[in-house]
Motif scaffolding. Structure first.
Motif, PDB file in Angstrom:
ATOM      1  N   UNK A 113      64.180 -65.214 157.996  1.00 17.13           N
ATOM      2  CA  UNK A 113      65.409 -64.629 157.949  1.00 17.13           C
ATOM      3  C   UNK A 113      65.554 -63.829 156.512  1.00 17.13           C
ATOM      4  N   UNK A 114      65.373 -64.301 155.402  1.00 16.48           N
ATOM      5  CA  UNK A 114      65.444 -63.820 154.130  1.00 16.48           C
ATOM      6  C   UNK A 114      64.391 -62.488 154.004  1.00 16.48           C
ATOM      7  N   UNK A 115      63.171 -62.998 154.528  1.00 18.16           N
ATOM      8  CA  UNK A 115      61.993 -62.056 154.281  1.00 18.16           C
ATOM      9  C   UNK A 115      62.312 -60.799 155.143  1.00 18.16           C
ATOM     10  N   UNK A 127      55.486 -65.982 155.256  1.00 21.59           N
ATOM     11  CA  UNK A 127      56.927 -66.099 155.861  1.00 21.59           C
ATOM     12  C   UNK A 127      57.394 -65.609 156.952  1.00 21.59           C
ATOM     13  N   UNK A 128      56.404 -64.484 157.647  1.00 19.54           N
ATOM     14  CA  UNK A 128      56.704 -64.083 158.846  1.00 19.54           C
ATOM     15  C   UNK A 128      56.097 -64.960 159.906  1.00 19.54           C
ATOM     16  N   UNK A 129      54.818 -65.087 159.759  1.00 15.73           N
ATOM     17  CA  UNK A 129      53.861 -65.730 160.618  1.00 15.73           C
ATOM     18  C   UNK A 129      54.242 -67.282 160.927  1.00 15.73           C
ATOM     19  N   UNK A 153      60.143 -54.875 145.924  1.00 15.77           N
ATOM     20  CA  UNK A 153      59.630 -55.409 145.087  1.00 15.77           C
ATOM     21  C   UNK A 153      60.476 -56.873 144.801  1.00 15.77           C
ATOM     22  N   UNK A 154      61.616 -56.803 144.862  1.00 23.27           N
ATOM     23  CA  UNK A 154      62.562 -58.211 144.846  1.00 23.27           C
ATOM     24  C   UNK A 154      61.952 -58.987 145.958  1.00 23.27           C
ATOM     25  N   UNK A 155      61.895 -58.498 147.207  1.00 24.04           N
ATOM     26  CA  UNK A 155      61.765 -59.164 148.252  1.00 24.04           C
ATOM     27  C   UNK A 155      59.984 -59.815 148.225  1.00 24.04           C
ATOM     28  N   UNK A 161      58.788 -68.326 147.565  1.00 16.91           N
ATOM     29  CA  UNK A 161      58.526 -69.374 148.838  1.00 16.91           C
ATOM     30  C   UNK A 161      57.429 -69.881 149.052  1.00 16.91           C
ATOM     31  N   UNK A 162      56.246 -69.181 148.459  1.00 15.58           N
ATOM     32  CA  UNK A 162      54.918 -69.754 148.480  1.00 15.58           C
ATOM     33  C   UNK A 162      54.801 -70.834 147.581  1.00 15.58           C
ATOM     34  N   UNK A 163      55.356 -70.529 146.217  1.00 15.50           N
ATOM     35  CA  UNK A 163      55.250 -71.770 145.336  1.00 15.50           C
ATOM     36  C   UNK A 163      56.058 -72.958 145.828  1.00 15.50           C
ATOM     37  N   UNK A 164      57.026 -72.919 146.542  1.00 11.52           N
ATOM     38  CA  UNK A 164      57.747 -74.081 147.282  1.00 11.52           C
ATOM     39  C   UNK A 164      56.812 -74.878 148.210  1.00 11.52           C
TER      40      UNK A 164
END
Length: 441
Positions: free
Chosen positions: A49-51, A131-133, A72-74, A81-84
Motif C-alpha cells: 500500500x505504501x509503495x 514490496x510490490x511482488x 526518492x523518498x519512496x 522495508x527491506x531492512x525489516x
C-alpha cells in the motif's frame, strides 16, 4: 562394573528418535516458518500500500520538481522495508542476507546528487519490486498455510471437541451436507475416526508445504533484498586489489632490506678494502695482494647474493624453461628429498606461472623449517581451465591456516587471482597442501 553395564544397557535399549515426518509438526523450525508466513501477510499489505501510493504520487508529480524527491523518498522507504524483512528472515528463517551497499553520489552535488544516486540505484528498485511482488505471494502463502494448518489440527482433534455441537448447537456433530429434507453430520465413531485420520494426514503434510512456501520467501529475500552479484564481485575485487598492493609493497620492502643489509653492505666494505689495498700497493705489495684476494672472495659472495635475490624476484630459469625446470632447481635447495611431477602440455600465463612457482617455493621452505619430514612431493597438472598443484610431506602434521600465519598470507595471494588454497594435515601427518589457480593462457 555393574554401573558401567547398567549404563551400557540403557544406551542400547534407548528408543530410536521419531522419524522426521512425525516430528515435523511440532518442530521449532515449522513454527518459526509458520510465524514468518503469518506475519508476512499484514506486513506485505502495508509495504504494498505504501509503495504503490508513494510511487503513484511521485509519477503523478514527476512533471514538476516535487515528483523527484517523492520518488526518492519512496525508494528510501522501500530500503527500510527491506531492512525489516532481512531482520525478520534472520530471526524466523535463520537466513543471513547482507544489506546492499549505501547510496553514494559519485559526482557530489549534496542532496540533489544523493537523490539522483538513489534513483539510479538498482538495489533501491529491487527493494521496491519486492514490496510490490511479495504482496500477492504473501497473500497466497498466508491463505494456504493457515487453511492447511487449521484444518489439519482441527480435524485431528475433532473427537476431542465434537461434543460442542450436541451441547450448544443441538445437532449430532459437524454438518457436511444439509438441505430441506435431510442433513449429514459427522457423529458416529467411524466418522470421528475417519476425520481424525484425514486430520493426521493434513497435519503431517502441512510442515512440508510450509517449508516449501518459506523457501520461496528465502529466494525472494536473497534475490531482491541482498547485494547484487555484481556488487559482491566489485567488493571482492576491491579487497583483492588491496591484498595485491600490500603484497607488492611488502615484496619491495623485502628487496630493499635484502639489498641494504646484504649486497650493498658487502660492496661498501669491498670498496673500502680495495681503497686500502691501493694505498699499500707500493709500500706493502704482499699485504695489498692479500687484501685484493679477500676482495675477490667478497665479490663472489656479493654476486651469489645478487643471484639469490634475483631468483627470489623471478628466476630466469622459470622464464626460459618453465615450471618443470624451475621447480627441479628449487627442489635441489630443499632440506629434504623432493619428487617433482609436472604434467602440463603447455605453459600457463606468466603471472600464474610465477604465482605457482612461489607457492611451491614457500611450501617447500615450510617443510624444510618446520615439518620434520624425510621426503616431499610436488605434483602439478591441469584440469580444464584450472591449474592445480599439490605439495605433500610425511612430516609431523598439525598444519592449519591461522590468521597472521604464512599459509594465511599465501591463501590471500591466491585469492587475489581467484585461486584457492586447501590444507589437509592431521596430527602426526602426512600433510597435503593443494592450490588451485586459473589457467589464463
Amino acid at each position: 562394573m555393574d554401573t558401567l553395564m547398567t549404563t551400557a544397557c540403557r544406551t542400547e535399549t534407548r528408543p530410536p528418535r521419531l522419524p522426521e515426518v512425525l516430528r515435523a509438526p511440532l518442530a521449532a523450525r515449522t513454527w518459526r516458518e509458520l510465524g514468518h508466513l503469518l506475519l508476512g501477510f499484514p506486513l506485505s499489505t502495508f509495504y504494498f500500500s505504501c509503495s504503490i501510493a508513494v510511487f503513484a504520487a511521485g509519477l503523478g508529480l514527476v512533471v514538476t520538481f516535487i515528483g523527484v524527491p517523492v520518488l526518492a523518498a519512496g525508494l528510501l522507504m522501500c530500503r527500510g522495508f527491506g531492512a525489516v524483512e532481512r531482520a525478520r528472515a534472520h530471526a524466523l528463517l535463520g537466513l543471513d542476507v547482507g544489506a546492499p551497499g549505501p547510496v553514494r553520489s559519485r559526482s557530489g552535488g549534496g542532496l540533489l546528487g544523493w537523490m539522483g544516486a538513489l534513483l539510479k540505484s538498482g538495489a533501491s528498485w529491487r527493494h521496491f519490486l519486492y514490496s510490490v511482488v511479495h504482496f500477492p505471494w504473501a497473500t497466497f502463502a498466508f491463505t494456504v498455510s493457515v487453511t492447511l494448518w487449521a484444518y489439519g489440527w482441527a480435524a485431528l482433534t475433532y473427537p476431542l471437541w465434537h461434543w460442542v455441537f450436541p451441547v450448544y448447537a443441538g445437532v449430532g456433530g459437524l454438518q457436511v451436507y444439509g438441505d430441506a429434507h435431510h442433513a449429514i453430520y459427522l457423529d458416529s465413531p467411524m466418522e470421528l475416526a475417519l476425520v481424525s485420520l484425514v486430520g493426521l494426514a493434513l497435519t503431517l503434510l502441512a510442515p512440508w508445504v510450509i517449508r516449501g512456501l518459506a523457501a520461496v520467501d528465502r529466494l525472494l529475500i536473497t534475490g531482491l533484498l541482498g547485494p547484487s552479484r555484481l556488487a559482491d564481485r566489485v567488493t571482492e575485487l576491491e579487497s583483492d586489489r588491496g591484498v595485491v598492493v600490500d603484497t607488492a609493497a611488502a615484496d619491495l620492502r623485502r628487496i630493499e632490506r635484502d639489498l641494504h643489509d646484504g649486497a650493498q653492505a658487502r660492496l661498501v666494505n669491498l670498496a673500502m678494502d680495495l681503497g686500502l689495498a691501493k694505498e699499500k700497493l707500493l709500500s706493502d705489495p704482499e699485504a695489498a695482494a692479500r687484501m685484493v684476494d679477500e676482495a675477490h672472495g667478497e665479490v663472489k659472495t656479493a654476486l651469489q647474493e645478487l643471484r639469490d635475490l634475483a631468483r627470489g624476484i623471478h628466476p630466469a630459469v622459470l622464464t626460459d624453461r618453465g615450471l618443470d625446470a624451475a621447480l627441479s632447481s628449487l627442489a635441489t635447495r630443499c632440506a629434504v628429498p623432493v619428487t617433482i611431477t609436472v604434467d602440463l602440455d603447455e605453459r600457463p600465463a606468466p603471472a600464474i606461472e610465477g604465482i605457482a612457482y612461489f607457492t611451491v617455493s614457500e611450501l617447500l621452505q615450510n617443510i624444510s623449517k618446520h615439518a620434520r619430514a624425510t621426503k616431499a612431493a610436488v605434483d602439478i597438472w591441469r584440469v580444464d581451465d584450472r591449474l592445480l598443484l599439490q605439495v605433500t610431506d610425511n612430516g609431523r602434521g598439525g598444519v592449519a591456516i591461522s590468521p597472521g600465519g604464512g599459509l594465511a598470507g599465501l591463501a590471500e595471494r591466491l585469492d587475489a587471482v581467484d585461486g584457492v588454497l586447501a590444507v589437509d594435515s592431521p596430527a602426526g601427518g602426512p600433510t597435503t597442501v593443494t592450490a588451485e589457480l586459473p589457467w589464463r593462457e
